[in-house]
Design a protein around this motif. Structure first.
Motif, PDB file in Angstrom:
ATOM      1  N   UNK A 122      35.204  96.076  26.950  1.00 43.95           N
ATOM      2  CA  UNK A 122      35.498  94.959  26.043  1.00 43.95           C
ATOM      3  C   UNK A 122      36.194  93.826  26.783  1.00 43.95           C
ATOM      4  N   UNK A 123      37.186  94.164  27.605  1.00 41.54           N
ATOM      5  CA  UNK A 123      37.953  93.117  28.276  1.00 41.54           C
ATOM      6  C   UNK A 123      37.167  92.431  29.382  1.00 41.54           C
ATOM      7  N   UNK A 124      36.085  93.064  29.842  1.00 38.29           N
ATOM      8  CA  UNK A 124      35.209  92.384  30.791  1.00 38.29           C
ATOM      9  C   UNK A 124      34.538  91.176  30.132  1.00 38.29           C
ATOM     10  N   UNK A 125      34.519  91.152  28.808  1.00 40.80           N
ATOM     11  CA  UNK A 125      33.897  90.051  28.087  1.00 40.80           C
ATOM     12  C   UNK A 125      34.771  88.828  27.946  1.00 40.80           C
ATOM     13  N   UNK A 126      36.020  88.890  28.409  1.00 41.61           N
ATOM     14  CA  UNK A 126      36.883  87.711  28.314  1.00 41.61           C
ATOM     15  C   UNK A 126      36.559  86.730  29.424  1.00 41.61           C
ATOM     16  N   UNK A 127      36.880  85.479  29.188  1.00 40.66           N
ATOM     17  CA  UNK A 127      36.642  84.440  30.188  1.00 40.66           C
ATOM     18  C   UNK A 127      37.827  84.287  31.136  1.00 40.66           C
ATOM     19  N   UNK A 128      38.811  85.173  31.010  1.00 41.46           N
ATOM     20  CA  UNK A 128      39.938  85.140  31.930  1.00 41.46           C
ATOM     21  C   UNK A 128      39.543  85.861  33.222  1.00 41.46           C
ATOM     22  N   UNK A 129      39.851  85.283  34.383  1.00 46.50           N
ATOM     23  CA  UNK A 129      39.427  85.892  35.642  1.00 46.50           C
ATOM     24  C   UNK A 129      40.228  87.121  36.045  1.00 46.50           C
ATOM     25  N   UNK A 130      41.386  87.337  35.411  1.00 44.51           N
ATOM     26  CA  UNK A 130      42.262  88.432  35.830  1.00 44.51           C
ATOM     27  C   UNK A 130      42.981  89.004  34.616  1.00 44.51           C
ATOM     28  N   UNK A 131      43.128  90.329  34.583  1.00 46.47           N
ATOM     29  CA  UNK A 131      43.929  90.996  33.553  1.00 46.47           C
ATOM     30  C   UNK A 131      44.998  91.816  34.250  1.00 46.47           C
ATOM     31  N   UNK A 132      46.250  91.631  33.834  1.00 43.22           N
ATOM     32  CA  UNK A 132      47.371  92.407  34.352  1.00 43.22           C
ATOM     33  C   UNK A 132      47.825  93.379  33.267  1.00 43.22           C
ATOM     34  N   UNK A 133      48.112  94.613  33.677  1.00 46.57           N
ATOM     35  CA  UNK A 133      48.451  95.663  32.722  1.00 46.57           C
ATOM     36  C   UNK A 133      49.817  96.273  33.021  1.00 46.57           C
ATOM     37  N   UNK A 134      50.463  96.762  31.971  1.00 47.19           N
ATOM     38  CA  UNK A 134      51.525  97.759  32.073  1.00 47.19           C
ATOM     39  C   UNK A 134      51.192  98.836  31.046  1.00 47.19           C
ATOM     40  N   UNK A 135      51.562 100.080  31.299  1.00 45.75           N
ATOM     41  CA  UNK A 135      51.188 101.154  30.377  1.00 45.75           C
ATOM     42  C   UNK A 135      52.128 101.288  29.200  1.00 45.75           C
ATOM     43  N   UNK A 136      51.579 101.806  28.098  1.00 41.53           N
ATOM     44  CA  UNK A 136      52.390 102.268  26.976  1.00 41.53           C
ATOM     45  C   UNK A 136      52.463 103.778  27.015  1.00 41.53           C
ATOM     46  N   UNK A 137      53.290 104.351  26.166  1.00 43.24           N
ATOM     47  CA  UNK A 137      53.439 105.806  26.171  1.00 43.24           C
ATOM     48  C   UNK A 137      52.142 106.514  25.822  1.00 43.24           C
ATOM     49  N   UNK A 138      51.289 105.885  25.014  1.00 43.95           N
ATOM     50  CA  UNK A 138      50.015 106.507  24.654  1.00 43.95           C
ATOM     51  C   UNK A 138      49.059 106.596  25.839  1.00 43.95           C
ATOM     52  N   UNK A 139      49.251 105.748  26.837  1.00 43.45           N
ATOM     53  CA  UNK A 139      48.398 105.781  28.016  1.00 43.45           C
ATOM     54  C   UNK A 139      48.773 106.901  28.975  1.00 43.45           C
ATOM     55  N   UNK A 140      49.869 107.587  28.686  1.00 42.41           N
ATOM     56  CA  UNK A 140      50.324 108.696  29.526  1.00 42.41           C
ATOM     57  C   UNK A 140      50.167 110.042  28.824  1.00 42.41           C
TER      58      UNK A 140
END
Length: 320
Positions: A122-140
């Motif tokens: 889904x996020x590949x569909x954005x027109x932003x050239x870069x996405x920066x992430x930090x995790x939430x507890x659900x991602x662990x």
């Protein structure tokens, strides 16, 4: 404006075009926030739409989204994929294309491989050239963060913290969900705090700082774990900088606070709302009428203007 806390919430039902402008505040939208030399000011988007000036291009723009919870499928929102796609659609129609996006955690609901796959597609569909992430507890949840780190943590420190610079602004992504305190509060730990201290030491006090993490660095409501146990140490390190903005997710609603040179902003979720602090027995997905759901979800667009160090924040909900 020190110690000024603004909570956007309201219990009004029903919404139409005119009512939308009236309700934008509680829906997590409706204010253009400008940070100028440590002082926060705002303009309502309703005023802008009725003849005020529109958002101007800054030195750069970026978008914050949070808490997409891909994989969640309960009455609070049975189509979190659809609401994330709507957020992407809104990002792609912004009048000023953002330079990058920040996702402040809980990308997925159960940290399953297919959930991460869906989010990435889904996020590949954005027109932003870069996405920066930090995790939430659900991602662990399922693997102690192994999949998150293999996909999004390359080149980061420790459990995923890092920093980068963009046109004179220093960005710091912190991880406060790896291990929780007894109260369920977020925690950063000694190693990350030591790294942060060294990272900040290489920047002058005039450098604008943007910190982003999943759980609020400041204490919103400790009883629900809405804060970071050792967050005060971070805030103490940041007091010497003239312009500091702290972006968080986790609580699925917009709460803003100004304390001296520090501006705090928590973002709405693209998945489901949660109750306001202390208004329910416990936090968790909040069911609202289907026709109001997208007014409770949103994204944040931030513009930085290099002259005078302006930082403007606009919240937008996902209502059509």
């Amino acid at each position: 404006m020190n110690n000024d806390l603004i909570l956007h919430n309201n219990s009004r039902d029903g919404i139409d075009r005119r009512g939308f402008l009236k309700c934008m505040g509680w829906a997590g939208t409706g204010l253009l926030w400008t940070l100028n030399s440590g002082i926060l000011s705002s303009r309502a988007l309703g005023e802008m739409a009725s003849g005020g000036s529109q958002t101007s291009a800054g030195s750069f723009n970026f978008v914050q989204i949070s808490d997409s919870h891909i994989g969640f499928n309960k009455p609070a929102n049975t189509d979190v994929t659809g609401t994330l796609q709507e957020a992407v659609r809104r990002i792609n129609t912004l009048s000023i294309a953002p330079d990058f996006m920040i996702h402040t955690g809980d990308l997925t609901h159960l940290a399953q491989a297919d959930e991460f796959d869906t989010l990435e597609q889904i996020l590949k569909g954005t027109k932003t050239p870069q996405v920066y992430y930090v995790p939430g507890e659900h991602d662990f949840l399922s693997d102690n963060g192994a999949q998150y780190m293999s996909r999004f943590g390359k080149g980061t420190q420790g459990n995923g913290w890092y920093s980068f610079d963009q046109k004179g602004v220093h960005f710091i992504g912190l991880v406060n969900v790896f291990g929780k305190s007894e109260l369920g509060l977020g925690t950063l730990g000694a190693d990350q705090l030591d790294w942060l201290r060294k990272d900040l030491a290489s920047h002058t006090s005039s450098t604008p700082i943007v910190v982003f993490a999943h759980v609020p660095i400041w204490e919103v409501y400790a009883k629900w774990g809405w804060g970071t146990q050792d967050g005060a140490q971070v805030l103490d390190m940041l007091k010497g900088y003239g312009s500091v903005t702290i972006l968080n997710g986790h609580i699925h609603q917009t709460i803003q606070k100004v304390e001296g040179n520090l501006t705090f902003h928590t973002a709405c979720s693209t998945a489901f709302p949660q109750p306001a602090p202390g208004t329910a027995e416990k936090p968790g997905p909040m069911v609202v009428p289907a026709d109001q759901l997208r007014n409770k979800l949103g994204l944040t667009n931030v513009s930085y203007v290099e002259v005078n160090h302006h930082l403007a924040i606009i919240d937008a909900n996902l209502s059509s």
